[in-house]
Design an enzyme around this catalytic site. Structure first.
Site: not given
Length: 153
Positions: A67-68, A71
């Site tokens: 998820h990170e 980003h």
């Protein structure tokens, strides 16, 4: 697991899932309370909540890292890196990252309502975090007088 191991895992996942290198720092941050991880837009570092790894294991940690990294890679490429962006959601789905991390046991927050006011005319209740002077305000529905009904500590 320490920060060095986490750094190696993040680099490995980045190459395997995104076919791009992770060139910044990844580390555990014990101060994170309500989130599994955080990507910093200014220095491009990734912070991970160690409690998620302790409670849910490696699979959850991997999903948070993906998820990170979504980003991270989208931001560096100048593409839509925010949760609301289609590019972010599509990349997250493609690599198998989690949209939301699991809730830690005991981390559920209680209601923030501390003060309850009631209209004397229509009995409408108002729940507020902050106290206010009832002589300065009236009911928004019927313009009736407000009185303090309850107060929580």
């Amino acid at each position: 697991m320490d920060n060095k191991e986490l750094q190696l895992i993040v680099e490995k996942i980045s190459l395997k899932s995104f076919q791009k290198p992770f060139l910044h720092k990844a580390f555990f941050n014990n101060r994170l309370k309500t989130t599994g991880g955080r990507y910093s837009l200014t220095d491009h570092h990734i912070e991970i909540n160690p409690k998620h790894f302790e409670h849910f294991g490696y699979d959850e940690l991997e999903k948070i890292i993906k998820h990170e990294l979504c980003h991270y890679h989208l931001h560096l490429e100048g593409r839509g890196y925010m949760h609301k962006d289609r590019e972010f959601r599509e990349l997250l789905k493609k690599v198998g990252g989690s949209r939301h991390c699991q809730t830690l046991p005991g981390a559920r927050r209680t209601s923030n309502v501390l003060h309850v006011y009631e209209c004397t005319a229509c009995r409408l209740t108002y729940k507020r975090k902050r106290r206010f002077d009832t002589s300065k305000y009236v009911c928004g529905k019927c313009k009736g007088k407000l009185v303090k009904a309850k107060s929580f500590s």
